[in-house]
Design a protein around this motif. Structure first.
Motif, PDB file in Angstrom:
ATOM      1  N   GLU A  98       0.846  -1.194   0.000  1.00 51.71           N
ATOM      2  CA  GLU A  98       0.000   0.000   0.000  1.00 51.71           C
ATOM      3  C   GLU A  98       0.881   1.243   0.000  1.00 51.71           C
ATOM      4  O   GLU A  98       1.644   1.473   0.936  1.00 51.71           O
ATOM      5  CB  GLU A  98      -0.940   0.021   1.213  1.00 51.71           C
ATOM      6  N   LYS A 148      -2.432  12.294   7.208  1.00 48.51           N
ATOM      7  CA  LYS A 148      -3.550  11.354   7.082  1.00 48.51           C
ATOM      8  C   LYS A 148      -3.052   9.986   6.607  1.00 48.51           C
ATOM      9  O   LYS A 148      -3.539   8.941   7.059  1.00 48.51           O
ATOM     10  CB  LYS A 148      -4.590  11.895   6.104  1.00 48.51           C
ATOM     11  N   ALA A 149      -2.070   9.990   5.683  1.00 49.95           N
ATOM     12  CA  ALA A 149      -1.538   8.732   5.166  1.00 49.95           C
ATOM     13  C   ALA A 149      -0.794   7.968   6.262  1.00 49.95           C
ATOM     14  O   ALA A 149      -0.908   6.739   6.365  1.00 49.95           O
ATOM     15  CB  ALA A 149      -0.614   9.008   3.985  1.00 49.95           C
ATOM     16  N   LYS A 166      -1.350   8.108   9.440  1.00 49.83           N
ATOM     17  CA  LYS A 166      -2.372   7.574  10.353  1.00 49.83           C
ATOM     18  C   LYS A 166      -3.052   6.352   9.746  1.00 49.83           C
ATOM     19  O   LYS A 166      -3.304   5.349  10.432  1.00 49.83           O
ATOM     20  CB  LYS A 166      -3.395   8.673  10.647  1.00 49.83           C
ATOM     21  N   LYS A 167      -3.352   6.408   8.456  1.00 50.23           N
ATOM     22  CA  LYS A 167      -4.031   5.307   7.790  1.00 50.23           C
ATOM     23  C   LYS A 167      -3.187   4.040   7.782  1.00 50.23           C
ATOM     24  O   LYS A 167      -3.699   2.928   7.927  1.00 50.23           O
ATOM     25  CB  LYS A 167      -4.381   5.711   6.347  1.00 50.23           C
TER      26      LYS A 167
END
Length: 630
Positions: free
Chosen positions: A531, A543-544, A546-547
């Protein structure tokens, strides 16, 4: 041997109206796009709805229109007569149904094909129409053209008119977003063409008292024009014009309130009639290019049953003012008006007459001075084009392609060999070309067009685009400046924008110039790389992280230059989901002031801006010490 394909009655299929629109949306709204260009489909949808309200106003019904556009939802409320309640469904869901086929109801309307509102309905995930008429109201809701809910007639105290709401279908318009400046320009044009109309857009009031005179006043700098704007009005025609100091010709043309971005028979008639009238008035056989050099003009005509070259109505194809075989041609109509009105105006205003004459004769001198160097430069460019190492061309070009692929024709302007190499290896060779700069281009602010021919790089770029004599032969629809996300890259970007704004401003005005957005970060799992998330801002990076779990579970790469991105990766950023930002001139911004502020000497205004906005930032990555950096 290839298997023969069966062709019989079972091969024939009939599509209903909404299936056909959804299968071939380009036939109805032009290119789809994501909203980064002013002629993308999402703006055409907005226009189709507003056009109906404008037509009501033109026929004398309703002095105000309310428009609300938030995120992906559009609302338009007018105060016209309202759609007849018994025909509410038919008017928004049956092709070739509407009131505009009766010229008594809508004599000089934009939308005569009975298609626009139906296209919006079919291409929306949600569509609602409500009519208020003579104390009664009725509404209907649709999804992708199919009725989901409808009401019966009921009493209302609201004023007559129509209220439409729609949300473009995001399975057709992928990753779309509305750009406020494009919407504001669209709304201002409606106001300029309908003096006295008030449009309330997201709480802001738009109003024009003087029509095209206001348009040119807002598009020009009073200090940069050679004489006060000439404003001429007649039955079904209005013209405003002046001469400036810029290069090229600048036109804003309209038919029945529709902004015809590609001109057409009315604009061609104006351009020729202007030359004929000036020659006759001054009794001199001025060259066409000298009369029209630096012209700034707006032209509006109203005709019965206009014929446009496409459903999006960006180019007029009509040759006559009305279907009546005895009606004058557009050419005759415009020429007779301009010959009488402009000639009279110049006789009555000798100072304007003299200023126009001086501007034309100055253009004549400049053209003759350039003639020698142009020939040498063009001969040199022709030889270089045979082995032009700066240009990696594509196979298809804007003038040669008739399908929607013409909108995809792109020239990337890059810095250095490494960035050019990455783009060249990953581009689509059918529609994407690359022009490589050898370093920082010349700052051409304040220079004359002579530098375009003297500077080999500028001259080769001019020939690669084929814009020496205007945009008619422009070879690429999009010119994308692709530079590194650092100080040097930003400087090169400014220098290229200066070149275009100084010598070819129509490229910017007509929405052909863009800035390529490439990712600043790559965030991925360091173990399997399954990913991978590319981030274009610090917010996206956080955000990435955290994801993907945060902490030491992620690997972050900071891309500082385009050359650091491998060709395999680069292909993802210049393909279907390419992020490009259009270069937009604000309504208040004039090119001379804009260039002077950014590219002139260190002006007090610029010093003050730098001081007021100066701040010290730590390196972005230092804010996340837990993340591993590759």
């Amino acid at each position: 041997m290839a298997e023969e394909v069966k062709y019989d009655e079972s091969s024939i299929r009939s599509l209903d109206w909404k299936e056909h629109i959804r299968l071939r949306p380009g036939m109805y709204i032009g290119k789809l796009g994501d909203g980064s260009a002013a002629d993308d489909g999402i703006y055409v949808l907005v226009k189709e709805i507003i056009d109906n309200s404008i037509d009501e106003h033109t026929m004398g019904h309703g002095k105000a229109i309310e428009i609300k556009i938030m995120d992906h939802r559009v609302e338009v409320r007018d105060y016209g007569r309202g759609i007849p309640l018994g025909k509410l469904v038919d008017c928004v869901s049956k092709i070739n149904t509407g009131g505009k086929y009766d010229s008594g109801a809508f004599q000089k309307s934009v939308g005569l094909n009975g298609v626009g509102t139906k296209a919006v309905n079919a291409l929306s995930s949600y569509f609602k129409v409500q009519s208020f008429r003579e104390g009664k109201t009725r509404w209907v809701e649709f999804r992708k053209g199919e009725i989901t809910t409808e009401s019966a007639e009921e009493a209302t105290t609201q004023r007559n008119g129509t209220h439409m709401i729609f949300e473009p279908d995001n399975t057709i318009f992928k990753n779309y977003h509305y750009i406020p400046q494009f919407l504001e320009n669209l709304i201002w044009n409606y106001c300029y063409l309908n003096a006295g109309l008030t449009i309330n857009f997201n709480g802001q009031k738009f109003f024009s008292q003087n029509g095209l005179l206001d348009l040119l006043r807002n598009k020009t700098d009073e200090d940069a024009i050679r004489y006060p704007i000439i404003h001429l009005k007649g039955n079904d025609i209005e013209i405003a014009l002046t001469h400036g100091n810029q290069y090229g010709e600048e036109y804003y043309s309209f038919v029945n309130g529709q902004y015809t971005t590609q001109g057409g028979t009315h604009l061609a008639a104006f351009r020729q009639s202007l030359v004929d009238t000036v020659r006759e008035h001054f009794n001199k056989d001025y060259a066409v290019e000298d009369v029209r050099a630096s012209i700034i003009a707006a032209v509006s005509v109203r005709v019965q049953e206009p014929v446009f070259e496409s459903q999006t109505k960006t180019k007029l194809g009509s040759n006559n003012i009305s279907p009546d075989s005895n009606s004058p041609t557009i050419r005759t109509f415009v020429n007779d008006f301009l010959k009488a009105k402009l000639d009279n105006f110049l006789h009555m205003n000798p100072s304007v007459r003299e200023a126009m004459k001086k501007r034309i004769e100055q253009s004549e001198r400049e053209r003759k001075e350039l003639a020698g160097i142009k020939k040498l430069a063009n001969d040199r460019a022709k030889k270089a084009n045979l082995h032009n190492k700066k240009l990696r061309d594509c196979r298809n070009h804007l003038p040669d392609v008739k399908s929607e692929d013409r909108y995809e024709t792109t020239l990337f302007i890059t810095e250095g060999d490494s960035a050019s190499g990455s783009i060249t290896k990953s581009r689509n060779v059918q529609t994407q070309a690359v022009f490589s700069l050898r370093g920082k281009p010349l700052n051409c602010f304040g220079m004359t067009k002579k530098v375009v021919y003297e500077n080999e790089e500028f001259n080769l770029l001019q020939h690669a685009l084929d814009i020496e004599d205007g945009l008619d032969n422009l070879r690429y629809n999009r010119i994308v400046i692709a530079t590194d996300a650092d100080v040097d890259g930003m400087h090169i970007r400014l220098l290229m924008l200066t070149f275009f704004l100084q010598f070819f401003p129509d490229l910017v005005r007509n929405g052909h110039v863009y800035i390529l957005q490439t990712p600043l970060f790559r965030v991925r799992n360091p173990r399997n790389h399954k990913e991978t998330i590319y981030c274009y801002s610090d917010d996206e990076r956080l955000k990435a992280i955290k994801k993907l779990g945060g902490g030491k579970k992620v690997e972050i790469t900071r891309f500082k230059g385009l050359g650091e991105i491998s060709p395999d990766e680069f292909g993802r950023f210049i393909g279907e989901n390419m992020r490009i930002e259009p270069v937009i001139l604000d309504k208040e911004a004039t090119i001379p002031k804009l260039l002077s502020y950014y590219m002139g000497k260190n002006t007090p205004d610029r010093q003050r801006f730098i001081i007021d906005n100066l701040r010290v930032e730590k390196d972005i990555l230092e804010e996340e010490p837990v993340a591993e950096v590759a």
